[in-house]
Design an enzyme around this catalytic site. Structure first.
Site, PDB file in Angstrom:
ATOM      1  N   ARG A 306      22.674  92.192 -51.707  1.00 40.70           N
ATOM      2  CA  ARG A 306      23.453  91.306 -52.524  1.00 40.70           C
ATOM      3  C   ARG A 306      24.734  91.932 -53.300  1.00 40.70           C
ATOM      4  O   ARG A 306      25.175  91.488 -54.318  1.00 40.70           O
ATOM      5  CB  ARG A 306      22.604  90.896 -53.835  1.00 40.70           C
ATOM      6  CG  ARG A 306      21.286  90.328 -53.183  1.00 40.70           C
ATOM      7  CD  ARG A 306      20.470  89.731 -54.449  1.00 40.70           C
ATOM      8  NE  ARG A 306      19.317  88.958 -54.006  1.00 40.70           N
ATOM      9  CZ  ARG A 306      18.048  89.438 -53.680  1.00 40.70           C
ATOM     10  NH1 ARG A 306      17.832  90.681 -53.637  1.00 40.70           N
ATOM     11  NH2 ARG A 306      17.327  88.658 -53.088  1.00 40.70           N
ATOM     12  N   LYS A 328      38.848  87.002 -49.211  1.00 41.38           N
ATOM     13  CA  LYS A 328      38.159  86.162 -48.186  1.00 41.38           C
ATOM     14  C   LYS A 328      37.507  86.947 -46.914  1.00 41.38           C
ATOM     15  O   LYS A 328      38.146  87.601 -46.578  1.00 41.38           O
ATOM     16  CB  LYS A 328      39.210  85.187 -47.685  1.00 41.38           C
ATOM     17  CG  LYS A 328      39.884  83.888 -48.343  1.00 41.38           C
ATOM     18  CD  LYS A 328      40.592  83.178 -47.626  1.00 41.38           C
ATOM     19  CE  LYS A 328      40.899  81.814 -48.347  1.00 41.38           C
ATOM     20  NZ  LYS A 328      41.735  80.794 -47.354  1.00 41.38           N
ATOM     21  N   GLU A 370      52.345  85.737 -40.505  1.00 46.49           N
ATOM     22  CA  GLU A 370      52.147  85.395 -41.862  1.00 46.49           C
ATOM     23  C   GLU A 370      53.156  86.059 -42.685  1.00 46.49           C
ATOM     24  O   GLU A 370      53.365  85.458 -43.837  1.00 46.49           O
ATOM     25  CB  GLU A 370      50.814  86.544 -42.200  1.00 46.49           C
ATOM     26  CG  GLU A 370      49.699  86.044 -41.357  1.00 46.49           C
ATOM     27  CD  GLU A 370      49.068  84.691 -41.641  1.00 46.49           C
ATOM     28  OE1 GLU A 370      49.414  84.147 -42.542  1.00 46.49           O
ATOM     29  OE2 GLU A 370      47.915  84.478 -41.060  1.00 46.49           O
ATOM     30  N   LYS A 412      51.205  87.343 -51.990  1.00 46.56           N
ATOM     31  CA  LYS A 412      49.700  86.981 -51.890  1.00 46.56           C
ATOM     32  C   LYS A 412      49.050  87.417 -53.251  1.00 46.56           C
ATOM     33  O   LYS A 412      48.190  86.579 -53.983  1.00 46.56           O
ATOM     34  CB  LYS A 412      49.315  87.756 -50.915  1.00 46.56           C
ATOM     35  CG  LYS A 412      47.736  87.707 -50.624  1.00 46.56           C
ATOM     36  CD  LYS A 412      47.434  86.289 -49.770  1.00 46.56           C
ATOM     37  CE  LYS A 412      46.032  86.275 -49.633  1.00 46.56           C
ATOM     38  NZ  LYS A 412      45.673  86.856 -48.123  1.00 46.56           N
ATOM     39  N   GLU A 422      40.584  79.450 -54.253  1.00 47.88           N
ATOM     40  CA  GLU A 422      41.480  78.409 -53.587  1.00 47.88           C
ATOM     41  C   GLU A 422      40.894  77.088 -54.151  1.00 47.88           C
ATOM     42  O   GLU A 422      40.654  76.214 -53.173  1.00 47.88           O
ATOM     43  CB  GLU A 422      40.959  78.626 -52.087  1.00 47.88           C
ATOM     44  CG  GLU A 422      42.010  77.822 -51.202  1.00 47.88           C
ATOM     45  CD  GLU A 422      41.780  78.338 -49.691  1.00 47.88           C
ATOM     46  OE1 GLU A 422      41.374  77.413 -49.007  1.00 47.88           O
ATOM     47  OE2 GLU A 422      42.254  79.379 -49.365  1.00 47.88           O
ATOM     48  N   ARG A 426      46.345  78.391 -54.250  1.00 49.77           N
ATOM     49  CA  ARG A 426      46.128  79.341 -52.986  1.00 49.77           C
ATOM     50  C   ARG A 426      46.007  78.628 -51.587  1.00 49.77           C
ATOM     51  O   ARG A 426      46.154  79.145 -50.663  1.00 49.77           O
ATOM     52  CB  ARG A 426      44.681  80.202 -53.224  1.00 49.77           C
ATOM     53  CG  ARG A 426      44.500  81.187 -52.231  1.00 49.77           C
ATOM     54  CD  ARG A 426      43.389  81.870 -52.862  1.00 49.77           C
ATOM     55  NE  ARG A 426      42.955  83.021 -51.479  1.00 49.77           N
ATOM     56  CZ  ARG A 426      42.454  84.128 -51.694  1.00 49.77           C
ATOM     57  NH1 ARG A 426      41.589  84.305 -52.660  1.00 49.77           N
ATOM     58  NH2 ARG A 426      42.006  84.840 -50.696  1.00 49.77           N
ATOM     59  N   ASN A 430      47.573  78.585 -46.639  1.00 53.06           N
ATOM     60  CA  ASN A 430      47.085  78.076 -45.397  1.00 53.06           C
ATOM     61  C   ASN A 430      48.141  77.076 -44.544  1.00 53.06           C
ATOM     62  O   ASN A 430      47.905  76.448 -43.602  1.00 53.06           O
ATOM     63  CB  ASN A 430      45.771  77.154 -45.447  1.00 53.06           C
ATOM     64  CG  ASN A 430      44.576  77.931 -45.992  1.00 53.06           C
ATOM     65  OD1 ASN A 430      44.119  78.910 -45.311  1.00 53.06           O
ATOM     66  ND2 ASN A 430      43.962  77.649 -47.018  1.00 53.06           N
ATOM     67  N   HIS A 433      47.900  76.558 -40.852  1.00 52.49           N
ATOM     68  CA  HIS A 433      46.491  76.908 -40.450  1.00 52.49           C
ATOM     69  C   HIS A 433      45.554  75.713 -39.906  1.00 52.49           C
ATOM     70  O   HIS A 433      44.871  75.886 -39.129  1.00 52.49           O
ATOM     71  CB  HIS A 433      45.830  77.593 -41.552  1.00 52.49           C
ATOM     72  CG  HIS A 433      46.267  79.179 -41.527  1.00 52.49           C
ATOM     73  ND1 HIS A 433      47.623  79.261 -41.972  1.00 52.49           N
ATOM     74  CD2 HIS A 433      45.858  80.307 -41.536  1.00 52.49           C
ATOM     75  CE1 HIS A 433      47.711  80.718 -42.031  1.00 52.49           C
ATOM     76  NE2 HIS A 433      46.698  81.276 -42.063  1.00 52.49           N
ATOM     77  N   HIS A 437      43.764  76.728 -36.702  1.00 52.84           N
ATOM     78  CA  HIS A 437      42.465  76.853 -36.396  1.00 52.84           C
ATOM     79  C   HIS A 437      41.971  75.943 -35.347  1.00 52.84           C
ATOM     80  O   HIS A 437      41.058  76.227 -34.599  1.00 52.84           O
ATOM     81  CB  HIS A 437      41.627  76.502 -37.757  1.00 52.84           C
ATOM     82  CG  HIS A 437      41.881  77.585 -39.130  1.00 52.84           C
ATOM     83  ND1 HIS A 437      41.692  77.640 -40.079  1.00 52.84           N
ATOM     84  CD2 HIS A 437      42.286  78.893 -38.864  1.00 52.84           C
ATOM     85  CE1 HIS A 437      41.885  78.525 -40.854  1.00 52.84           C
ATOM     86  NE2 HIS A 437      42.505  79.407 -39.959  1.00 52.84           N
ATOM     87  N   HIS A 450      45.130  85.180 -33.664  1.00 59.45           N
ATOM     88  CA  HIS A 450      45.203  84.274 -34.813  1.00 59.45           C
ATOM     89  C   HIS A 450      46.980  83.744 -35.143  1.00 59.45           C
ATOM     90  O   HIS A 450      47.270  82.741 -35.374  1.00 59.45           O
ATOM     91  CB  HIS A 450      44.540  84.883 -36.261  1.00 59.45           C
ATOM     92  CG  HIS A 450      44.737  84.236 -37.140  1.00 59.45           C
ATOM     93  ND1 HIS A 450      44.132  82.757 -37.362  1.00 59.45           N
ATOM     94  CD2 HIS A 450      44.985  84.505 -38.401  1.00 59.45           C
ATOM     95  CE1 HIS A 450      44.342  82.377 -38.457  1.00 59.45           C
ATOM     96  NE2 HIS A 450      44.886  83.358 -39.398  1.00 59.45           N
TER      97      HIS A 450
END
Length: 547
Positions: A306, A328, A370, A412, A422, A426, A430, A433, A437, A450
């Site tokens: 956990r 993330k 990026e 960032k 997000e 934030r 993306n 993206h 994706h 990517h």
């Protein structure tokens, strides 16, 4: 006004272990009235008198950092007291920066005019000689990251031999733009400010060998390094040796390389190794590698027992400028990228810029996607810098790469500070993206890197922004040209219109089944919105390769 006196002064005071005092706040506390109200009721002359009285008291205090009002130096007595009783740090900001930072602030009584730009220029001409008269240290504030500015002040304090027993920080408006700073030969540390989840991002060369740095952030006796078959032969032994020198026991977990390996099965491989080696909840997981390793190790750290401590050691440009910062984590699903994961912040990010020496050209280009993204969504000046320095970046010029990494991380870090999970701003990270994706899932993970998919996705998002009337034609062409110059694809694969739409509908930004895109309005600013189906169809037709 708008030069960052209060923010920088408070951060500097923390670094110097001193008390911070803002003279404007002190005046408001004593009068019970705001500065604009004092100006309105009593006038500027009366306010300046109050300001001079407060400064007369503040300069007698020991071990303080004082942020003065921008006009405090207009009083000759105050100038003399500041110069005689402390180290005066003069913060300079361009007129454009001042306008941007104060355009929506109604608490600037001197700027409540029909032409704020003209007023700022007038103040600059009036105050410039007075600032220079008393300044011991001059700091340009064109780059807004607080940690960078504080480090610049501390470096100058060291060079001047000042003990900074007291520091006063007048603000100023200046017409020149400062040159970019780089960390090619030194370590720069930024802070992701998230309360009790705050952590440092260290950027510099030879950090893999820094025993003190490793010992500081690996708090327990044990560490488990997760890496892959490409990175392990290059850096696993070095990091293991550094940790051993810091007195840590090390378990190594080596995964297959590639985006297609970002799977549940490989996540289980990490858990299997942790359990087999009886790693407890004080064991620190260390992600040594690129974005795939970082995302999977982060998800494992968030889930194992956990939650166990995590350190990110990114070794690719893409992971150093983006994926290692912000918390993330996750794995891919056949129907969608990064759809299974968690937000989980590391204890530290250690970005050794020297690891980029071994980076293949294709991976370097993928990372530049990026970097370009950060300029496109929030910093048009940085975008222009990337255009001017693309050849140096591709040639792995250390100073150019260091600046690109530092500025990207600054952007960032600030966005994550404002929106950790997000829920708002934030999402602009993306940009490109949604298309990217879809490309990755449609072609099969690992077919395109990517960053290659992101580069092409930004070209598509720019085209869509232009069709909606948000982005001018020249800016659209600049984005396409820069992506191409970075060695990235600018023509999307033909996945079929129906498949494109289905793949884009599996996106975390979407709400109620409606596809939401990050759009530019204009270059250097971004928004999230839905788009008319006809516009999206036109972009797909224009940007996708013919069958």
């Amino acid at each position: 006004m708008g030069s960052g006196k209060t923010t920088v002064g408070r951060a500097l005071a923390r670094k110097l272990n001193k008390r911070f005092i803002d003279s404007d706040h002190e005046i408001e506390a004593r009068t019970g009235a705001s500065i604009p109200l004092i100006f309105e009721i009593e006038g500027e002359a009366s306010f300046r008198q109050r300001e001079a009285e407060v400064i007369r008291e503040l300069v007698t205090l020991d071990n303080v950092v004082v942020a003065t009002g921008g006009g405090a130096i207009l009083n000759p007595a105050s100038r003399g007291l500041l110069a005689a009783n402390g180290t005066v740090i003069y913060l300079r900001a361009s007129v454009n920066s001042i306008l941007q930072r104060t355009s929506h602030d109604r608490n600037r009584p001197l700027l409540q005019t029909a032409d704020p730009r003209q007023r700022i220029e007038e103040l600059s001409r009036e105050r410039e000689p007075l600032y220079r008269e008393i300044a011991d240290i001059v700091i340009d504030t064109g780059r807004p990251n607080v940690q960078f500015l504080v480090n610049a002040i501390l470096n100058q304090l060291d060079q001047t031999g000042s003990s900074a027993a007291n520091s006063a920080m007048p603000s100023h408006h200046h017409l020149s733009n400062p040159p970019p700073a780089a960390c090619a030969d030194a370590t720069v540390t930024l802070e992701v400010s998230l309360g009790d989840r705050s952590y440092p991002v260290a950027i510099g060369p030879a950090l893999l060998d820094d025993v003190t740095l490793m010992a500081r952030h690996v708090c327990g006796e044990r560490a488990a390094i997760v890496t892959n078959t490409v990175v392990a032969p290059l850096y696993l032994e070095r990091v293991t040796r550094t940790l051993a020198a810091a007195g840590k026991q090390v378990t190594a977990i080596v995964l297959p390389d590639g985006e297609e390996e970002k799977t549940w099965a490989n996540l289980m491989t990490i858990f299997d190794a942790l359990l087999a080696n009886k790693c407890d909840r004080k064991t620190t997981l260390i992600a040594l590698g690129g974005g795939v390793v970082g995302d999977m190790t982060g998800f494992a750290a968030a889930s194992y027992m956990r939650g166990v401590p995590l350190i990110q050691i990114p070794t690719t440009l893409l992971s150093q400028v983006d994926s290692s910062v912000g918390g993330k984590t996750g794995i891919n699903h056949p129907l969608g990228k990064n759809m299974i994961g968690a937000f989980y912040q590391p204890r530290a990010v250690i970005a050794d810029t020297a690891t980029l020496d071994s980076l293949p050209a294709r991976e370097l280009s993928a990372g530049l996607a990026e970097v370009i993204k950060h300029g496109a969504i929030i910093d048009a000046e940085f975008f222009s810098w990337i255009e001017a320095n693309m050849a140096a970046l591709l040639a792995k010029d250390l100073a150019a790469l260091a600046h690109a990494i530092l500025r990207s991380c600054e952007i960032k870090v600030e966005i994550v500070r404002q929106d950790e999970r997000e829920g708002g701003i934030r999402a602009i990270l993306n940009f490109g993206h949604t298309f990217a994706h879809a490309i990755e899932a449609g072609l099969g993970y690992g077919t395109w890197l990517h960053g290659e998919a992101v580069g092409c996705g930004m070209v598509m998002a720019a085209d869509l922004s232009h069709r909606l009337g948000l982005l001018d034609a020249l800016s659209k062409e600049r984005i396409t040209a820069l992506v191409k110059a970075a060695g990235l694809p600018v023509v999307a694969p033909n996945l079929g219109v129906t498949n494109w739409l289905e793949l884009m509908q599996v996106d975390k930004k979407n709400e109620g089944g409606t596809i939401r895109f990050i759009l530019l309005q204009p270059l250097g600013a971004a928004k999230i919105d839905t788009v008319p189906p006809a516009m999206l169809a036109a972009t797909l037709q224009a940007c996708v390769a013919s069958a």
